[in-house]
Design a protein around this motif. Structure first.
Motif, PDB file in Angstrom:
ATOM      1  N   GLN A 269      33.751  58.933  29.960  1.00 25.06           N
ATOM      2  CA  GLN A 269      33.727  60.239  30.630  1.00 25.06           C
ATOM      3  C   GLN A 269      32.375  60.497  31.264  1.00 25.06           C
ATOM      4  O   GLN A 269      31.336  60.201  30.679  1.00 25.06           O
ATOM      5  CB  GLN A 269      34.046  61.338  29.608  1.00 25.06           C
ATOM      6  N   GLY A 270      32.396  61.048  32.468  1.00 21.41           N
ATOM      7  CA  GLY A 270      31.208  61.639  33.057  1.00 21.41           C
ATOM      8  C   GLY A 270      30.196  60.652  33.584  1.00 21.41           C
ATOM      9  O   GLY A 270      30.542  59.602  34.129  1.00 21.41           O
ATOM     10  N   ASP A 271      28.917  60.988  33.383  1.00 18.34           N
ATOM     11  CA  ASP A 271      27.838  60.281  34.066  1.00 18.34           C
ATOM     12  C   ASP A 271      26.700  59.918  33.121  1.00 18.34           C
ATOM     13  O   ASP A 271      25.563  59.744  33.539  1.00 18.34           O
ATOM     14  CB  ASP A 271      27.302  61.148  35.208  1.00 18.34           C
ATOM     15  N   THR A 272      26.998  59.798  31.836  1.00 19.69           N
ATOM     16  CA  THR A 272      25.956  59.546  30.848  1.00 19.69           C
ATOM     17  C   THR A 272      25.606  58.065  30.772  1.00 19.69           C
ATOM     18  O   THR A 272      26.353  57.200  31.241  1.00 19.69           O
ATOM     19  CB  THR A 272      26.401  60.010  29.456  1.00 19.69           C
ATOM     20  N   ASN A 273      24.489  57.770  30.119  1.00 19.35           N
ATOM     21  CA  ASN A 273      24.149  56.379  29.828  1.00 19.35           C
ATOM     22  C   ASN A 273      25.232  55.737  28.968  1.00 19.35           C
ATOM     23  O   ASN A 273      25.562  54.556  29.147  1.00 19.35           O
ATOM     24  CB  ASN A 273      22.810  56.309  29.095  1.00 19.35           C
ATOM     25  N   SER A 274      25.797  56.501  28.041  1.00 21.13           N
ATOM     26  CA  SER A 274      26.870  55.986  27.190  1.00 21.13           C
ATOM     27  C   SER A 274      28.091  55.613  28.023  1.00 21.13           C
ATOM     28  O   SER A 274      28.733  54.581  27.780  1.00 21.13           O
ATOM     29  CB  SER A 274      27.268  57.036  26.147  1.00 21.13           C
ATOM     30  N   GLY A 275      28.431  56.461  28.987  1.00 20.60           N
ATOM     31  CA  GLY A 275      29.580  56.173  29.842  1.00 20.60           C
ATOM     32  C   GLY A 275      29.396  54.892  30.632  1.00 20.60           C
ATOM     33  O   GLY A 275      30.311  54.061  30.734  1.00 20.60           O
ATOM     34  N   LEU A 276      28.195  54.714  31.198  1.00 23.12           N
ATOM     35  CA  LEU A 276      27.936  53.494  31.958  1.00 23.12           C
ATOM     36  C   LEU A 276      27.972  52.272  31.045  1.00 23.12           C
ATOM     37  O   LEU A 276      28.536  51.227  31.407  1.00 23.12           O
ATOM     38  CB  LEU A 276      26.584  53.592  32.667  1.00 23.12           C
ATOM     39  N   ALA A 277      27.385  52.386  29.871  1.00 27.59           N
ATOM     40  CA  ALA A 277      27.401  51.259  28.934  1.00 27.59           C
ATOM     41  C   ALA A 277      28.836  50.888  28.555  1.00 27.59           C
ATOM     42  O   ALA A 277      29.190  49.700  28.487  1.00 27.59           O
ATOM     43  CB  ALA A 277      26.600  51.607  27.685  1.00 27.59           C
ATOM     44  N   GLY A 278      29.669  51.886  28.319  1.00 26.45           N
ATOM     45  CA  GLY A 278      31.063  51.611  27.991  1.00 26.45           C
ATOM     46  C   GLY A 278      31.791  50.898  29.113  1.00 26.45           C
ATOM     47  O   GLY A 278      32.581  49.974  28.873  1.00 26.45           O
ATOM     48  N   ALA A 279      31.534  51.322  30.348  1.00 23.52           N
ATOM     49  CA  ALA A 279      32.178  50.692  31.494  1.00 23.52           C
ATOM     50  C   ALA A 279      31.694  49.255  31.689  1.00 23.52           C
ATOM     51  O   ALA A 279      32.481  48.349  31.965  1.00 23.52           O
ATOM     52  CB  ALA A 279      31.927  51.518  32.750  1.00 23.52           C
ATOM     53  N   LEU A 280      30.405  49.041  31.562  1.00 26.21           N
ATOM     54  CA  LEU A 280      29.859  47.688  31.707  1.00 26.21           C
ATOM     55  C   LEU A 280      30.410  46.760  30.629  1.00 26.21           C
ATOM     56  O   LEU A 280      30.776  45.606  30.909  1.00 26.21           O
ATOM     57  CB  LEU A 280      28.333  47.734  31.620  1.00 26.21           C
TER      58      LEU A 280
END
Length: 348
Positions: free
Chosen positions: A78-89
């Motif tokens: 969800q959203g635009d967090t560092n966690s979100g990007l890490a999950g997507a990567l």
């Protein structure tokens, strides 16, 4: 946590919650997990307190290891967090389909780390769940295929309506703070570009302190640390400073305030639900569809106080005008999001 909570509850035992630990302060994590009825995360990582690059790197490695071990059908971020990007990567590396909740938001401000995060997540996502048609058009303009985009609306209203305290509980919140309904300002300041700048933080606190109404400021841990570092305690003394609030308490105060002043993306959308104006203390916003109605974009400077005072000229009329406006982010968002997830994984 807030926007994923309705989806987690709707998926029930099919959902596995991964908490990266990006927010490791109890007031920013444990309280929200409890109030949103998410429960204990199934997996908890420890990436808080690191630099942005280290957070993303450590979380990506840890999440990829988890995904390779558990092989879920889909990863929802969800959203635009560092966690979100890490999950997507991590999901991309593990060849697991990705769903991005709150896709297509753009501020077009490359100085914002969040802008980089959200663009990268959308580029990786197999399904981009856009809260508004505006977001879908922006995704298409970036070359993202239409079959990867679904306009679902935002789950925030589902979360907020479920959590909003009743009249008596809201009155008790106000009594505890010594404020009256429609006679106080609710403010939040936490973004790095504001909290980490001595000049900007000093200006924001000064502008808030000069308002005629009392200002309730739940103080984010980052902002508290920087205010102490910059010796701004005297400016905080002019405000009603409280510890970070649980979500229930925050939206209870938001529903009865005269107006909000914030640099938060979520608060902008919450304003459209509780029907209160918000002064956005930023140079840009990823929610342009609410500018001039619920939201008023004001870069850090004397315009903060000027705009707030203008909105406070006739509070009753301002609130009545906003109450007549529809929620701009759709209905049945949780059901639409769950359907889009099921569609991607073949109904599993």
């Amino acid at each position: 946590m807030i926007k994923l909570a309705p989806i987690v509850r709707a998926l029930g035992p099919r959902a596995r919650v991964v908490h990266t630990g990006q927010h490791f302060d109890d007031s920013m994590s444990r309280t929200f997990l409890d109030q949103l009825r998410i429960g204990d995360p199934d997996h908890h990582l420890e990436v808080g307190g690191l630099t942005r690059g280290a957070q993303i790197g450590h979380a990506t490695v840890a999440i990829e290891h988890l995904l390779l071990e558990t092989r879920p059908d889909v990863v929802v971020v969800q959203g635009d967090t560092n966690s979100g990007l890490a999950g997507a990567l991590a999901a991309n590396a593990a060849e697991i389909p990705i769903v991005h909740l709150e896709a297509g938001l753009r501020s077009f401000d490359r100085a914002m780390p969040e802008e980089h995060n959200r663009v990268l997540i959308d580029a990786l996502a197999d399904r981009c769940l856009a809260p508004h048609e505006t977001n879908a058009r922006l995704l298409e303009a970036e070359g993202i295929a239409a079959d990867r985009i679904r306009v679902t609306g935002s789950t925030l209203r589902d979360a907020l309506v479920d959590m909003l305290p009743g009249d008596d509980a809201r009155a008790a919140l106000r009594d505890d703070l010594g404020v009256e309904a429609d006679r106080y300002v609710l403010a939040t300041v936490h973004r790095a570009e504001n909290a980490d700048s001595e000049d900007k933080l000093r200006t924001i606190l000064t502008q808030l302190g000069d308002l005629e109404l009392p200002v309730v400021l739940p103080l984010h841990p980052r902002t508290r640390a920087r205010a102490a570092e910059f010796d701004l305690g005297g400016l905080l003394d002019r405000l009603t400073v409280v510890e970070p609030l649980g979500y229930r308490e925050f939206i209870g105060l938001a529903a009865d305030c005269a107006l909000m002043v914030s640099d938060s993306g979520g608060v902008q959308e919450e304003a459209t639900i509780v029907k209160r104006p918000v002064v956005i203390v930023r140079n840009s916003t990823e929610r342009p569809e609410i500018l001039g109605t619920f939201a008023h974009l004001v870069p850090v400077g004397p315009g903060i106080g000027d705009t707030a005072r203008e909105l406070l000229t006739d509070v009753a009329a301002t609130h009545a005008a906003l109450a007549a406006l529809p929620y701009p982010y759709g209905d049945d968002a949780t059901a639409r999001c769950v359907a889009a997830i099921a569609e991607l994984v073949g109904g599993r």
